[in-house]
Write a protein that holds these residues in place. Structure first.
Motif, PDB file in Angstrom:
ATOM      1  N   GLN A   1      10.339  37.421  48.623  1.00  0.00           N
ATOM      2  CA  GLN A   1      11.111  38.505  47.954  1.00  0.00           C
ATOM      3  C   GLN A   1      12.595  38.390  48.424  1.00  0.00           C
ATOM      4  N   ALA A   2      12.890  38.110  49.572  1.00  0.00           N
ATOM      5  CA  ALA A   2      14.350  38.048  50.225  1.00  0.00           C
ATOM      6  C   ALA A   2      15.098  36.856  49.619  1.00  0.00           C
ATOM      7  N   GLU A   3      14.301  35.525  49.209  1.00  0.00           N
ATOM      8  CA  GLU A   3      14.976  34.429  48.621  1.00  0.00           C
ATOM      9  C   GLU A   3      15.307  34.956  47.370  1.00  0.00           C
ATOM     10  N   TYR A   4      14.284  35.580  46.683  1.00  0.00           N
ATOM     11  CA  TYR A   4      14.410  35.916  45.198  1.00  0.00           C
ATOM     12  C   TYR A   4      15.974  36.921  45.147  1.00  0.00           C
ATOM     13  N   ASP A   5      15.850  37.865  46.061  1.00  0.00           N
ATOM     14  CA  ASP A   5      16.868  38.681  46.092  1.00  0.00           C
ATOM     15  C   ASP A   5      18.179  38.029  46.308  1.00  0.00           C
ATOM     16  N   ALA A   6      18.211  37.054  47.045  1.00  0.00           N
ATOM     17  CA  ALA A   6      19.461  36.225  47.306  1.00  0.00           C
ATOM     18  C   ALA A   6      19.773  35.354  45.846  1.00  0.00           C
ATOM     19  N   LEU A   7      18.831  34.743  45.389  1.00  0.00           N
ATOM     20  CA  LEU A   7      19.060  33.938  44.157  1.00  0.00           C
ATOM     21  C   LEU A   7      19.594  34.960  43.039  1.00  0.00           C
ATOM     22  N   LYS A   8      19.000  36.103  43.065  1.00  0.00           N
ATOM     23  CA  LYS A   8      19.379  37.125  42.171  1.00  0.00           C
ATOM     24  C   LYS A   8      21.047  37.714  42.223  1.00  0.00           C
ATOM     25  N   ALA A   9      21.347  37.972  43.591  1.00  0.00           N
ATOM     26  CA  ALA A   9      22.715  38.242  43.844  1.00  0.00           C
ATOM     27  C   ALA A   9      23.496  36.932  43.519  1.00  0.00           C
ATOM     28  N   ARG A  10      23.111  35.835  43.875  1.00  0.00           N
ATOM     29  CA  ARG A  10      24.224  34.782  43.642  1.00  0.00           C
ATOM     30  C   ARG A  10      24.383  34.652  41.942  1.00  0.00           C
ATOM     31  N   ALA A  11      23.102  34.934  41.211  1.00  0.00           N
ATOM     32  CA  ALA A  11      23.180  34.755  39.804  1.00  0.00           C
ATOM     33  C   ALA A  11      24.267  35.805  39.456  1.00  0.00           C
ATOM     34  N   LEU A  12      24.183  36.977  39.677  1.00  0.00           N
ATOM     35  CA  LEU A  12      24.878  38.047  39.327  1.00  0.00           C
ATOM     36  C   LEU A  12      26.218  38.159  40.021  1.00  0.00           C
ATOM     37  N   GLY A  13      26.530  37.280  40.880  1.00  0.00           N
ATOM     38  CA  GLY A  13      27.966  37.595  41.676  1.00  0.00           C
ATOM     39  C   GLY A  13      28.737  36.254  41.345  1.00  0.00           C
TER      40      GLY A  13
END
Length: 129
Positions: free
Chosen positions: A117-129
């Protein structure tokens, strides 16, 4: 032949200048074949003079065509860089994907259990940021 220390230095100096000359000679020959504006006959004349009067012809070439030589070399380096970048983008696959696509891929990896879940959150933040 190796009678003294200075004889050795002298030999190394001559070898150094010979290697420098060979580098310059091959750079000029490469530039001759890279130049598409120069016709074949003029290229042949330059090559003949490089064979029969090598040192003088090399200096004349570098003085007369040195600026164009640098421009052709820079243009070729730019073309090679563009080709490399295009290849890397094609191999990387999906580098031009939208943030929604990247998040969907990350969600699929999370659902499959490949990432946490932490890796997913990091990927999501990078995609949005």
């Amino acid at each position: 032949m190796w009678g003294s220390f200075w004889d050795i230095i002298w030999w190394f100096l001559w070898i150094f200048f010979f290697v420098v000359y060979l580098f310059a000679l091959f750079a000029v020959i490469g530039d001759l074949f890279r130049d598409h504006k120069l016709n074949g006959w003029l290229k042949a004349v330059w090559i003949v003079f490089l064979i029969f009067v090598p040192f003088l012809t090399l200096l004349v070439y570098l003085i007369a065509r040195g600026k164009g030589m640098a421009e052709r070399s820079a243009r070729e380096a730019g073309e090679i860089q563009k080709a490399q970048d295009a290849y890397i983008k094609s191999v990387a696959g999906g580098s031009a994907a939208s943030p929604a696509d990247e998040i969907a891929k990350a969600k699929a990896l999370l659902d499959a259990g490949t990432i946490t879940q932490a890796e997913y959150d990091a990927l999501k933040a990078r995609a949005l940021g």
